[in-house]
Design a protein around this motif. Structure first.
Motif, PDB file in Angstrom:
ATOM      1  N   ASP A  90      34.633   1.717 -12.905  1.00 25.40           N
ATOM      2  CA  ASP A  90      34.968   2.762 -14.026  1.00 25.40           C
ATOM      3  C   ASP A  90      36.287   2.926 -14.168  1.00 25.40           C
ATOM      4  OD1 ASP A  90      35.780   4.416 -11.886  1.00 25.40           O
ATOM      5  OD2 ASP A  90      34.235   5.689 -11.955  1.00 25.40           O
ATOM      6  N   ASP A 115      39.766   4.845 -14.565  1.00 29.50           N
ATOM      7  CA  ASP A 115      40.159   6.059 -13.942  1.00 29.50           C
ATOM      8  C   ASP A 115      41.822   6.440 -14.664  1.00 29.50           C
ATOM      9  OD1 ASP A 115      38.590   6.793 -11.619  1.00 29.50           O
ATOM     10  OD2 ASP A 115      39.125   4.565 -11.362  1.00 29.50           O
ATOM     11  N   ASP A 118      37.267   8.082 -16.213  1.00 30.30           N
ATOM     12  CA  ASP A 118      37.333   9.573 -15.711  1.00 30.30           C
ATOM     13  C   ASP A 118      38.583   9.766 -15.818  1.00 30.30           C
ATOM     14  OD1 ASP A 118      34.651   9.600 -14.474  1.00 30.30           O
ATOM     15  OD2 ASP A 118      35.602   8.495 -12.477  1.00 30.30           O
TER      16      ASP A 118
HETATM   17 CA    CA Z   1      36.373   6.702 -10.816  1.00 27.26          CA
END
Ligand code: CA
Ligand code: DGT
Ligand code: CA
Ligand code: ZN
Length: 578
Positions: A198, A200, A242
């Motif tokens: 993912d 960040d 995120d």
């Molecule tokens: Ca993350």
């Protein structure tokens, strides 16, 4: 995703469905149009407002395709594509993510066995139904099963080459928000890992709520997963992003923490403990005599900047690409960190294709584009035909001779850039090279790459090729395709030792689908004394941009400029090649 890319994707999908129906010629035209639309610098949707004629100005886009583009821009769909999808209700993307399964295979398997999904495909392969379909065999069926496993495992991770530009677009967007004082990408994206779980992103701000609101308002976000007061997550094109917002005074600490890797952070935290310090996402704290177990308890001695975090542990700042706990903390303590190669240090590309093989641009076009980038040299290395090649894209020796003459003339005519005449030959399963020796001897540069038989151990095969007197570079050594196939197993140290002894460079292929060799293999290769070449394997001018992904992969392998052949001055490159 930009509008142009969405349109290009749609045309690609169109081509897939036409291929699945075994339509001739048309799919190729759609794919070519898709490529040119993706590369088009302007906004296609704006162009389409002037009608189909305007759209046909783009190379490779004829009336039929142009009117589909206009239809899409006006209505949001293409009726004919919807009909194709209804006729053939298959999960094309999932099925074709399996190595060896293309749209035509999807069409055949749907017709013969009604396969629509990945689960259907797996069930049919396990029940040995595929080997009975005409054109398939037991071996193909085995390969499909292995490919499904690999595709499933890899499915959740996104390629660096896709995630990075998206992360950078988000960063540019957030930096325009007034409340944002500092913004950096963190996690594996900042470490330039080949695939990303993912994304960040970290912001330093005193007004977290405003930043969170701006983030969830971002055009690039498809869906909001969660939104709190300090952090939020969105999903975009299948990848999760995120966001965390921290106080500016703790930005460096948070950046250090959320860049990872976890193993690197553990090594640092242990070093902190040895010094009676506490290191966490809020800072480095002197905790001598402090009982309070609050995370922020003690005297904060670092936290605002990342270098201060390392400095508090008596270390120089460590580049994110090195933070994998492969000896970097020790090297930092000894002051022996590598002076990592920079993208700007690359002087030219030594692995480039033209439309003589499977590229989409002329020699002149590829050379001109390289010169425009300010490159000092470029090597034209089209695919050779012959054993070890998959598909019909290679050129015969005679065509190569003609190209050689052409490249020499072009080189003669250009003052600004040196053009090397080369070839990308195939390494066959026994390690021999697919082009006649006399011809190889005439060329300036020979890239030899494995293109077929990409399973099992490839060390001996590549060593034989590396020992070949005319081979200069081993191209994409493992032959891996990220998320699709793992490629050859290699004893990199053994291969690199031989390569070093024969002045053969090992490539870091910068194509984001490949990044081959990968970071840890590069480190092994350099430790064994080998020279690296960071090449884009460009099949069109836009792909020269991939070079940064190759350079950062080489940096993950601790490469300095001196380790990378194509950062060298041209005279040194020539003597390496001769
Ligand atoms: Ca993350
Ligand atoms: P990915 O997303 O799988 O490609 O890899 P990363 O490295 O981006 O990992 P991610 O997104 O789970 O977390 C980002 C960074 O945050 C990670 O590299 C280190 C730090 N971090 C996250 N969870 C922990 C943890 O439980 N312990 C430690 N020490 N660090 C963590
Ligand atoms: Ca991550
Ligand atoms: Zn190539």
């Amino acid at each position: 995703m930009s509008g142009n890319e969405s349109i290009a994707d749609l045309l690609e999908a169109f081509a897939d469905f036409l291929d699945a129906k075994d339509v001739e010629y048309k799919p190729r035209a759609y794919r070519r149009a898709a490529e040119n639309i993706a590369d088009y610098p302007g906004d296609i949707a704006t162009l389409a407002e002037d009608g189909a004629d305007a759209v046909t100005e783009i190379e490779g886009v004829g009336d039929a395709i142009a009117s589909k583009v206009v239809e899409y821009v006006e209505t949001g769909t293409i009726e004919e594509l919807d009909e194709l999808r209804e006729e053939l209700p298959v999960d094309m993307d999932a099925l074709t993510s399996v190595e060896g399964v293309g749209p035509k295979t999807v069409g055949s398997l749907h017709e013969a066995l009604g396969i629509e999904t990945l689960d259907d495909l797996e069930a049919a392969a396990e029940a040995s139904e595929i080997q009975d379909v005409s054109g398939f065999g037991a071996k193909t069926e085995q390969n499909i099963l292995a490919g499904i496993d690999f595709a499933r495992q890899a499915h959740e991770r996104q390629l660096l080459g896709e995630a990075r530009p998206r992360g950078e677009a988000l960063k540019r967007y957030l930096e325009r928000v007034d409340a944002v004082e500092a913004c950096e990408l963190a996690g594996s994206l900042r470490r330039w890992k080949a695939t990303i779980g993912d994304v960040d992103v970290l912001v330093g701000s005193d007004d977290a709520q405003t930043v969170v609101d701006a983030f969830t308002d971002w055009d690039g976000a498809d869906r909001i997963i969660e939104a709190g007061t300090q952090k939020a997550s969105v999903r975009t094109d299948g990848v999760r992003i995120d966001l965390r917002v921290v106080a500016p005074a703790e930005f460096g600490a948070a950046l250090q923490y959320f860049t990872g890797s976890k193993d690197h952070n553990v090594a640092l935290r242990n070093r902190a403990i040895e010094r009676d310090l506490k290191m966490n996402e809020y800072g480095v704290f002197d905790v001598a005599g402090v009982e309070d177990d609050d995370q922020r308890a003690g005297d904060r001695i670092a936290g605002e900047t990342e270098p201060s975090m390392y400095g508090a542990l008596e270390l120089p700042w460590i580049a994110p690409e090195l933070r994998e706990n492969r000896g970097e903390v020790h090297a930092a303590a000894e002051n022996s960190l590598p002076d990592l190669v920079e993208t700007e240090a690359v002087r030219g590309d030594l692995h480039v294709h033209t439309n003589l093989s499977d590229g989409n641009e002329t020699i002149e076009g590829m050379v001109e584009a390289a010169a425009e980038r300010g490159d000092e040299y470029v090597a034209i290395t089209d695919h050779a035909t012959g054993p070890g090649m998959v598909g019909g894209v290679g050129v015969e020796d005679e065509q190569l001779r003609e190209q050689l003459t052409e490249v020499r003339a072009l080189d003669e005519s250009r003052e600004d850039i040196t053009v090397f005449a080369g070839v990308e030959a195939n390494i066959t399963t026994d390690g021999s090279v697919s082009v006649a020796d006399e011809l190889l001897a005439e060329l300036d540069l020979v890239v030899a790459s494995p293109h077929a038989g990409l399973d099992g151990d490839g060390t001996d095969r590549l060593i034989t090729a590396a020992e070949h007197p005319h081979v200069d570079v081993i191209g994409h050594p493992t032959g891996r395709y990220l998320n699709r196939r793992p490629g050859l197993d290699l004893d990199v140290e053994r291969l690199a030792t031989v390569a070093a002894g024969h002045d053969t460079a090992l490539e870091v292929n910068a194509n984001p689908q490949r990044l081959d060799l990968g970071g840890s293999a590069v480190k092994q290769a350099i430790d064994a004394g080998a020279t690296i070449a960071v090449n884009t394997d460009a099949h069109r001018p836009a792909s020269y941009e991939y070079v940064r992904f190759g350079v950062h992969t080489a940096r993950r392998g601790w490469a300095e400029a001196a380790d990378v052949l194509n950062t060298w001055p041209i005279e040194d490159v020539k003597s390496f090649l001769s």
